[in-house]
Design an enzyme around this catalytic site. Structure first.
Site, PDB file in Angstrom:
ATOM      1  N   LYS A 282       0.858  -1.190   0.000  1.00 16.73           N
ATOM      2  CA  LYS A 282       0.000   0.000   0.000  1.00 16.73           C
ATOM      3  C   LYS A 282       0.888   1.232   0.000  1.00 16.73           C
ATOM      4  O   LYS A 282       1.857   1.303   0.750  1.00 16.73           O
ATOM      5  CB  LYS A 282      -0.893  -0.013   1.248  1.00 16.73           C
ATOM      6  CG  LYS A 282      -2.365  -0.026   0.913  1.00 16.73           C
ATOM      7  CD  LYS A 282      -3.260  -0.124   2.103  1.00 16.73           C
ATOM      8  CE  LYS A 282      -4.541   0.674   1.825  1.00 16.73           C
ATOM      9  NZ  LYS A 282      -5.644   0.309   2.688  1.00 16.73           N
ATOM     10  N   GLU A 368     -20.018  -7.040   8.498  1.00 12.62           N
ATOM     11  CA  GLU A 368     -21.090  -6.350   9.211  1.00 12.62           C
ATOM     12  C   GLU A 368     -22.127  -7.320   9.764  1.00 12.62           C
ATOM     13  O   GLU A 368     -22.648  -7.135  10.862  1.00 12.62           O
ATOM     14  CB  GLU A 368     -21.770  -5.337   8.274  1.00 12.62           C
ATOM     15  CG  GLU A 368     -20.941  -4.097   7.958  1.00 12.62           C
ATOM     16  CD  GLU A 368     -19.867  -4.297   6.892  1.00 12.62           C
ATOM     17  OE1 GLU A 368     -19.838  -5.386   6.271  1.00 12.62           O
ATOM     18  OE2 GLU A 368     -19.072  -3.366   6.668  1.00 12.62           O
ATOM     19  N   ARG A 396     -25.931  -4.008   5.146  1.00 12.24           N
ATOM     20  CA  ARG A 396     -25.446  -5.383   4.980  1.00 12.24           C
ATOM     21  C   ARG A 396     -26.000  -6.354   6.022  1.00 12.24           C
ATOM     22  O   ARG A 396     -26.007  -7.557   5.803  1.00 12.24           O
ATOM     23  CB  ARG A 396     -23.905  -5.390   5.134  1.00 12.24           C
ATOM     24  CG  ARG A 396     -23.108  -5.134   3.902  1.00 12.24           C
ATOM     25  CD  ARG A 396     -22.948  -6.405   3.096  1.00 12.24           C
ATOM     26  NE  ARG A 396     -22.593  -6.086   1.738  1.00 12.24           N
ATOM     27  CZ  ARG A 396     -21.339  -6.086   1.274  1.00 12.24           C
ATOM     28  NH1 ARG A 396     -20.341  -6.397   2.070  1.00 12.24           N
ATOM     29  NH2 ARG A 396     -21.109  -5.791   0.029  1.00 12.24           N
TER      30      ARG A 396
HETATM   31  C1  LIG Z   1     -19.255  -3.480   3.214  1.00 10.35           C
HETATM   32  C2  LIG Z   1     -18.159  -2.472   3.436  1.00 10.35           C
HETATM   33  N1  LIG Z   1     -17.690  -2.271   4.681  1.00 10.35           N
HETATM   34  C3  LIG Z   1     -16.705  -1.380   4.894  1.00 10.35           C
HETATM   35  C4  LIG Z   1     -16.169  -0.678   3.855  1.00 10.35           C
HETATM   36  C5  LIG Z   1     -15.116   0.395   4.093  1.00 10.35           C
HETATM   37  N2  LIG Z   1     -13.836   0.046   3.475  1.00 10.35           N
HETATM   38  C6  LIG Z   1     -13.429   0.578   2.305  1.00 10.35           C
HETATM   39  S1  LIG Z   1     -11.959   0.024   1.810  1.00 10.35           S
HETATM   40  C7  LIG Z   1     -11.811  -0.942   3.166  1.00 10.35           C
HETATM   41  C8  LIG Z   1     -10.579  -1.773   3.343  1.00 10.35           C
HETATM   42  C9  LIG Z   1     -10.362  -2.668   2.200  1.00 10.35           C
HETATM   43  O1  LIG Z   1      -9.188  -3.381   2.404  1.00 10.35           O
HETATM   44  P1  LIG Z   1      -8.584  -4.199   1.197  1.00 10.35           P
HETATM   45  O2  LIG Z   1      -9.663  -4.961   0.519  1.00 10.35           O
HETATM   46  O3  LIG Z   1      -7.454  -4.991   1.721  1.00 10.35           O
HETATM   47  O4  LIG Z   1      -8.100  -3.092   0.201  1.00 10.35           O
HETATM   48  P2  LIG Z   1      -6.794  -2.161   0.285  1.00 10.35           P
HETATM   49  O5  LIG Z   1      -7.300  -0.775   0.530  1.00 10.35           O
HETATM   50  O6  LIG Z   1      -5.947  -2.640   1.399  1.00 10.35           O
HETATM   51  O7  LIG Z   1      -6.145  -2.277  -1.020  1.00 10.35           O
HETATM   52  C10 LIG Z   1     -12.917  -0.819   3.997  1.00 10.35           C
HETATM   53  C11 LIG Z   1     -13.086  -1.489   5.301  1.00 10.35           C
HETATM   54  C12 LIG Z   1     -16.690  -0.919   2.573  1.00 10.35           C
HETATM   55  N3  LIG Z   1     -16.252  -0.255   1.500  1.00 10.35           N
HETATM   56  N4  LIG Z   1     -17.661  -1.818   2.399  1.00 10.35           N
END
Ligand SMILES: Cc1ncc(C[n+]2csc(CCOP(=O)(O)OP(=O)(O)O)c2C)c(N)n1
Length: 632
Positions: A282, A368, A396
């Site tokens: 990242k 969730e 969700r």
């Molecule tokens: C259902 C849901 N819950 C929470 C989120 C908030 N959210 C956006 S990105 C993220 C983290 C995603 O992590 P990852 O899939 O590893 O992607 P990275 O940013 O590390 O590349 C979260 C929790 C979301 N978008 N959707």
């Protein structure tokens, strides 16, 4: 930076241009793309760390696959800026997340290359599987690819899709983009497992095997098999993903185009469900983001040469901060309090709580549904769970809310952040529906604080109940009201008259009380702070209704089924026939943009409300001097 700083990037107006480049130029393209991306996000604000991490993967996918014929579905979609830049939207990047500009997420209406709208996580495998099955049924020879992060992979939905896909015979490729981060550090057993797969001997050995074999370049199919067999030989037993029925390949370095491109080219020739494990960093390529990917996950505008700066004057306290402080204070005073976040520690204001009460803090991953039922279990045992969740993400867990919490009438507090419009994230993240979907559930109450101080007080009220209560509060700062330090609640289910006027009464639910008070001033109407969408303060409502010619309801939530609808139902049940104007969010998805301007465009600022009330109820409005006669 002038366009001449990006000579190669400038020549790419769609992926067909990219596919014409010789492989040797792709490294240069990646450097240009990364520099362009950094400059662009620094000017607009938006997601940064995740996008810096997907530069090479994006180039490789569009280079190897015949997009948009081949479908690529990006999970969450917050990492799709490189994809947008390479698919004809480079020149529009300065409009990102602004009204009328590019969305911060993929949108089918924005480009043919955005095969699926995402923003809520963990949907990509299901959607890509659907596309793959459709291709099979329609006899179309194309690939479907889901790109999913290790954070998004923690959701049950991703595993439901793997379970379904692993036994299918369609052309599906799942790419796990593993950067060992969610927004904050990842949690859970899956994360531990992925770390094992990447660790030590296996990762370096597999990488070496991949590269050596590739150099000899035997026919592709055979090559792919050999990579896979040799890699497997190093790690037997089979991976979790193989147990699901996928052909597991990797892990490979997701910043190494010489590893990515040949691997993807080989995978293109394989049939059945494939799983490619790619390791990225990242923030890759921008030292500050690499060092602090959390801070650079979604920054505002900044100077890349200087990095993020703390604001010169102290910013107004946000509702999120009020919640975070209340949570710590209440935990200090009541040892039964436990707090749960589905992977939103920073966004929900729980960093301090985790630091001070680590044993009572649960980050359950992007899960969730699990978060809500887990809270129900805690409540069964006499603890007092507080589920901190964005309004939009509670969608969700609707069945868990009804079946596991409400039917059993368990005392769970839902701290619903981002209730109402959210601005730059747009329709996918708007908390528009919580009042309608919550108030129809028996046993559930819904509080709508008008300002920061009420937010704290109503959280205390909610915590003191023996039933499920949601407290909904908007994104950002409120009216700037000083927040008292005590933990006393306000009376349950009670509103208050804030301004005595005449003729027309405005019933405000939540933070739009403040513009409503100005409307009251301008038009000499009564203004009521209703505070609760459920239960309604029926006594107050009927008294006010009887004392006025007409009513106006105001809420930052969907009109259909919302608090205004609750008022209409109550009036109907009481046999009171009053004209009611309902102000709130219309039956339409509201796109991204500046929150204040969006509210104004919907007539939910002072001027808009004055205009609407005057237009509808001009005959009922009473000039100022008569005001006090009607409502005491
Ligand atoms: C259902 C849901 N819950 C929470 C989120 C908030 N959210 C956006 S990105 C993220 C983290 C995603 O992590 P990852 O899939 O590893 O992607 P990275 O940013 O590390 O590349 C979260 C929790 C979301 N978008 N959707």
């Amino acid at each position: 930076m002038p366009n001449s700083s990006y000579p190669l990037l400038q020549s790419i107006n769609d992926p067909a241009d990219l596919r014409r480049l010789p492989r040797a130029q792709l490294g240069q393209l990646a450097s240009e793309l990364r520099a362009f991306l950094l400059g662009s996000v620094a000017r607009t604000g938006g997601h940064l760390s995740s996008n810096l991490g997907t530069v090479e993967l994006t180039i490789a996918l569009h280079y190897v696959f015949n997009t948009p014929q081949d479908r690529v579905v990006w999970d969450v979609g917050h990492q799709t800026y490189p994809h947008k830049i390479l698919t004809g939207r480079r020149e529009r990047m300065d409009s990102l997340r602004q009204a009328g500009g590019l969305s911060g997420f993929p949108q089918r209406t924005e480009s043919d290359y955005d095969t699926f709208g995402t923003a809520h996580s963990s949907t990509s495998i299901s959607a890509a599987l659907g596309m793959a099955q459709a291709a099979r049924i329609k006899g179309e020879n194309r690939h479907s690819v889901a790109v999913i992060g290790d954070g998004a992979m923690t959701a049950g939905m991703a595993f439901e899709a793997l379970n379904n896909a692993g036994v299918s015979d369609c052309r599906l490729l799942v790419i796990l983009n593993d950067n060992d981060m969610s927004i904050s550090p990842p949690v859970g057993a899956l994360n531990r497992y992925l770390a094992q797969l990447m660790s030590g001997r296996f990762y370096s050995a597999a990488k070496a095997v991949g590269k050596n074999v590739l150099k000899n370049a035997p026919p592709l199919l055979e090559l792919a098999k050999r990579i896979e067999e040799q890699a497997k030989g190093l790690v037997a037993p089979a991976t979790l993903f193989e147990k699901f029925g996928f052909n597991y390949i990797g892990p490979i370095d997701g910043h190494d185009l010489d590893a990515l491109i040949p691997t993807l080219e080989n995978i293109r020739h394989l049939t059945g469900p494939q799983f490619l494990h790619v390791v990225t960093k990242k923030g890759q390529g921008y030292k500050r983001a690499e060092a602090d990917p959390v801070a650079y996950h979604g920054p505002g505008k900044f100077d890349p040469a200087v990095g993020l700066q703390s604001p010169s004057s102290p910013p107004k306290q946000t509702f999120t901060q009020v919640f975070g402080q209340w949570l710590c204070d209440m935990a200090q005073s009541d040892h039964r309090l436990v707090a749960i976040t589905p992977a939103m520690r920073e966004g929900s204001g729980m960093v301090e709580f985790e630091r001070r009460f680590p044993d009572r803090y649960f980050d359950v991953g992007i899960a969730e549904q699990h978060a809500v039922t887990f809270a129900a279990g805690l409540a069964c045992e006499g603890l007092k769970p507080v589920v901190a969740i964005y309004s939009t993400f509670l969608q969700r867990a609707y069945d868990q809310l009804i079946h596991d919490v409400a039917i059993q009438d368990l005392p769970v507090v839902f701290a619903l952040d981002r209730a109402g419009l959210v601005g730059a994230d747009g329709a996918t993240h708007a908390g528009a529906y919580d009042i309608p979907f919550l108030r129809c559930i028996p046993n559930v109450s819904v509080a709508c604080p008008a300002d920061e101080n009420e937010c704290r007080q109503l959280l205390s009220t909610a915590f003191g109940q023996d039933h499920p209560v949601a407290v909904r509060y908007p994104r950002g700062a409120g009216a700037g009201v000083p927040v008292q330090s005590g933990l006393d609640g306000l009376p349950f289910g009670k509103g208050e008259i804030r301004r005595a006027g005449a003729g027309v009464a405005i019933l405000a639910f939540g933070s739009l009380l403040y513009p409503a008070l100005q409307v009251g001033q301008a038009l000499n109407t009564t203004v009521v702070n209703m505070r609760w969408a459920k239960p309604l303060d029926l006594g107050l409502l009927l008294e006010v209704a009887r004392g006025h010619e007409a009513l106006v309801t105001v809420e930052e939530g969907a009109i259909m089924g919302g608090a205004g609808s609750a008022v209409l139902e109550a009036l109907q049940a009481a046999g009171l026939n009053k004209p009611v104007l309902q102000l709130g969010l219309p039956d339409a998805f509201i796109a991204h943009g500046d929150p204040a301007k969006l509210l104004a465009s919907l007539g939910l600022d002072t001027a808009g409300m004055v205009a609407a009330v005057s237009a509808r109820f001009s005959a009922c409005l009473v000039p100022g001097q008569l005001a006090l006669k009607v409502v005491a």
